[in-house]
Design a protein around this motif. Structure first.
Motif, PDB file in Angstrom:
ATOM      1  N   UNK A 436       0.836  -1.199   0.000  1.00 26.79           N
ATOM      2  CA  UNK A 436       0.000   0.000   0.000  1.00 26.79           C
ATOM      3  C   UNK A 436       0.877   1.258   0.000  1.00 26.79           C
ATOM      4  N   UNK A 437       0.288   2.378  -0.418  1.00 23.14           N
ATOM      5  CA  UNK A 437       1.022   3.653  -0.433  1.00 23.14           C
ATOM      6  C   UNK A 437       1.203   4.152   0.998  1.00 23.14           C
ATOM      7  N   UNK A 438       2.434   4.413   1.390  1.00 22.44           N
ATOM      8  CA  UNK A 438       2.723   4.859   2.742  1.00 22.44           C
ATOM      9  C   UNK A 438       2.481   6.366   2.864  1.00 22.44           C
ATOM     10  N   UNK A 439       1.659   6.758   3.846  1.00 24.91           N
ATOM     11  CA  UNK A 439       1.356   8.163   4.063  1.00 24.91           C
ATOM     12  C   UNK A 439       1.313   8.445   5.561  1.00 24.91           C
ATOM     13  N   UNK A 440       1.679   9.666   5.934  1.00 25.76           N
ATOM     14  CA  UNK A 440       1.477  10.109   7.316  1.00 25.76           C
ATOM     15  C   UNK A 440       0.097  10.740   7.408  1.00 25.76           C
ATOM     16  N   UNK A 441      -0.784  10.118   8.194  1.00 22.37           N
ATOM     17  CA  UNK A 441      -2.181  10.526   8.267  1.00 22.37           C
ATOM     18  C   UNK A 441      -2.605  10.664   9.726  1.00 22.37           C
ATOM     19  N   UNK A 442      -3.686  11.413   9.932  1.00 21.47           N
ATOM     20  CA  UNK A 442      -4.259  11.586  11.270  1.00 21.47           C
ATOM     21  C   UNK A 442      -5.425  10.629  11.449  1.00 21.47           C
ATOM     22  N   UNK A 443      -5.419   9.888  12.558  1.00 23.12           N
ATOM     23  CA  UNK A 443      -6.342   8.791  12.829  1.00 23.12           C
ATOM     24  C   UNK A 443      -7.436   9.266  13.800  1.00 23.12           C
ATOM     25  N   UNK A 444      -8.688   9.126  13.364  1.00 23.02           N
ATOM     26  CA  UNK A 444      -9.861   9.441  14.182  1.00 23.02           C
ATOM     27  C   UNK A 444     -10.680   8.169  14.381  1.00 23.02           C
ATOM     28  N   UNK A 445     -11.437   8.124  15.466  1.00 23.12           N
ATOM     29  CA  UNK A 445     -12.313   6.981  15.730  1.00 23.12           C
ATOM     30  C   UNK A 445     -13.675   7.483  16.193  1.00 23.12           C
ATOM     31  N   UNK A 456      -1.808  17.253   4.435  1.00 21.45           N
ATOM     32  CA  UNK A 456      -1.349  18.057   3.301  1.00 21.45           C
ATOM     33  C   UNK A 456      -2.523  18.471   2.415  1.00 21.45           C
ATOM     34  N   UNK A 457      -3.291  17.505   1.905  1.00 17.67           N
ATOM     35  CA  UNK A 457      -4.440  17.838   1.052  1.00 17.67           C
ATOM     36  C   UNK A 457      -5.660  18.222   1.868  1.00 17.67           C
ATOM     37  N   UNK A 458      -5.654  17.856   3.175  1.00 17.49           N
ATOM     38  CA  UNK A 458      -6.748  18.112   4.104  1.00 17.49           C
ATOM     39  C   UNK A 458      -8.027  17.405   3.632  1.00 17.49           C
ATOM     40  N   UNK A 459      -7.846  16.188   3.124  1.00 17.72           N
ATOM     41  CA  UNK A 459      -8.954  15.360   2.644  1.00 17.72           C
ATOM     42  C   UNK A 459      -9.057  14.086   3.476  1.00 17.72           C
TER      43      UNK A 459
END
Length: 545
Positions: A436-445, A456-459
């Protein structure tokens, strides 16, 4: 039977008033329990509330000592003395303590049906008894005045609440079993996210997501009947609380815990280590199109997971529990449309089926929902098929359930867990798992939903719910503008009389009608053709993905 979570509303605020009066009515109008009526988890809460019951009733008996017939007679006795004024208060405020039946005969009819099913599914007996105990206590506490309880206490024993964790309901043994579990499990949590946006914005009770971190909730809400581990499933309300790199999921293909290509995950930063201004909230645009700029498929991809409703998993969609056997289908989309002003969403897929149909070419499918109706349109190689559907799953009939497209701000109250380096499946020509494409993302639950946004894209980029599916969005494929209204034309021409040769649950005008289907002989012919081409086992022996 008691609604799931109703135990959480057993606010045993015993009044000292001698008759129905101000204190009785104040108790009926009070939804939030006091500190003396809470527990850190379901077991502790039950013990606390049982202590109040034992001090307030002359005679009590543990739940396991009651038969379901005895519990039903106890509730019938309580119903004969219940306060109509309490019920009016509960109905006026959409309080979940309200009785769902209009008369005792309604309840007796329901109990007869449940009893007959449990007689042939004895593994349901214990969950039925425990559910009855919770319901009986709720009726005793919240539908009788203090005066009535005092009179009855000298003549009846009162059941106690079960003091263990909530047992999972069901083993996937058919519609009868599911109907019993539907009364035990939460019947319509879908409304939290899938009511109309207008009702949600107006604050209509039941159309917004409650706080899963409230100590009164203790998940998983359906008992996690598949036995999935915490990487595949971690609910916000379960203990211990979910942490970074838990509940991350991946491309799954069966109910077996290990049958999943789990994504990779590394912890980057916890919430107190992240600059909050860089965190994109998990909101959808109110109208959008997701489509790759080069016109190729893959701007949006998913693994759709939902209740199995046909042998080949041609037409299925997510529901609000994991009790039933599930279908799994991974697929790329050419385009995805959404417009909350129209209460509409549409996705056009390219689908590769496996199992008995694995030798056939890819199929195309369009899933369209407008208001409370869904149309699943499949081009099955030589024949078109339309399935008209009620995405609520018919969980309830009084009033009927209606499920709409998701709110644009569904995840407004989601809990922020922190930042991860995580694999995002399929996007930009990548694979799954370690590919899979590795990305730094923010995790919500939010309850069973997990959402990742791109700073970065805020999507929104990745979403996972273990019994609904995996959704992955290419952050470069978004267009924030209302789609052309023609893409939401409904009912679709294919679903009307004279359209597709195979129409399931569609009337002549293309509206949902569960009593009408035509052209099923064409599916039989396709199945026979598939068998002649393939040595694959019978569909009952395989998991169709």
């Amino acid at each position: 039977m008691v609604q799931p979570g109703l135990l959480l509303l057993l606010v045993l605020q015993f009044s000292s008033a001698a008759a129905q009066g101000v204190e009785d009515l104040t108790r009926a109008r009070t939804k939030k329990p006091g500190d003396a009526y809470r527990g850190t988890d379901q077991t502790t809460l039950s013990r606390v509330l049982n202590g109040h019951l034992q001090r307030g009733a002359a005679q009590t008996r543990p739940c396991e000592e009651w038969s379901t017939a005895e519990l039903q007679e106890f509730m019938a006795t309580v119903a004969g003395h219940r306060s109509s004024e309490f019920q009016e208060i509960y109905e006026a405020t959409q309080d979940r303590r309200k009785l769902l039946g209009e008369s005792m005969e309604d309840f007796r009819g329901l109990w007869r049906k449940l009893n007959s099913i449990v007689d042939t599914h004895p593994h349901l007996l214990e969950v039925q008894r425990e559910s009855h105990c919770r319901q009986a206590v709720m009726w005793w506490v919240h539908h009788l005045t203090e005066d009535k309880r005092g009179i009855l206490a000298g003549n009846v024993s009162v059941p106690l609440l079960p003091e263990g964790p909530k047992k999972p309901c069901g083993r996937g043994e058919g519609e009868d079993e599911r109907s019993v579990c539907a009364y035990i499990e939460q019947p319509n949590s879908c409304d939290w996210c899938h009511s109309t946006q207008a009702a949600h914005d107006a604050g209509v009770p039941g159309t917004s997501v409650p706080d899963a971190l409230n100590p009164k909730y203790h998940g998983p809400d359906d008992g996690n009947p598949k036995g999935w581990d915490r990487k595949r499933r971690c609910d916000q309300d379960q203990m211990p609380r979910c942490q970074l790199c838990e509940g991350i999921g991946g491309r799954a293909w069966s109910d077996v815990n290990e049958d999943i290509d789990m994504t990779t995950c590394e912890i980057v930063a916890r919430p107190d280590q992240v600059n909050k201004s860089t965190v994109a909230p998990p909101f959808y645009p109110k109208a959008f199109t997701v489509k790759r700029k080069d016109g190729q498929q893959g701007g949006y991809s998913d693994t759709l997971i939902g209740w199995k409703t046909d042998p080949f998993c041609f037409g299925f969609f997510p529901q609000n529990d994991s009790i039933q056997p599930l279908c799994y289908r991974s697929q790329d989309a050419y385009v995805k449309y959404y417009d909350i002003e129209r209460e509409a969403a549409r996705t056009d897929y390219n689908v590769k089926l496996t199992g008995v149909f694995s030798t056939f070419p890819n199929t195309t499918a369009t899933i369209l929902q407008v208001n409370e109706t869904m149309w699943i349109q499949n081009h099955l190689w030589v024949v078109d098929q339309c399935i008209c559907a009620n995405p609520s799953g018919n969980h309830c009939t009084k009033p009927p359930c209606k499920t709409y497209v998701w709110h644009w701000d569904t995840f407004k109250t989601a809990q922020y867990l922190g930042r991860e380096k995580i694999g995002v499946e399929w996007i930009q020509n990548h694979g799954t798992g370690a590919s899979a494409k590795q990305m730094e993302l923010d995790h919500f639950i939010l309850w069973t939903h997990h959402v990742w946004t791109d700073p970065i894209s805020r999507r929104p980029v990745r979403m996972w719910k273990p019994f609904n599916g995996l959704q992955c969005y290419d952050p470069e494929a978004w267009t924030d503008a209302p789609p052309d209204p023609s893409v939401f034309e409904s009912p679709p021409a294919m679903c009307k009389k004279g359209g597709a040769k195979v129409r399931i649950h569609c009337d002549d005008d293309g509206n949902y009608d569960p009593g009408i289907s035509e052209g099923l002989e064409h599916l039989d012919a396709l199945y026979k053709e598939a068998l002649s081409r393939s040595s694959a086992p019978h569909p009952e022996d395989v998991v169709v993905v």
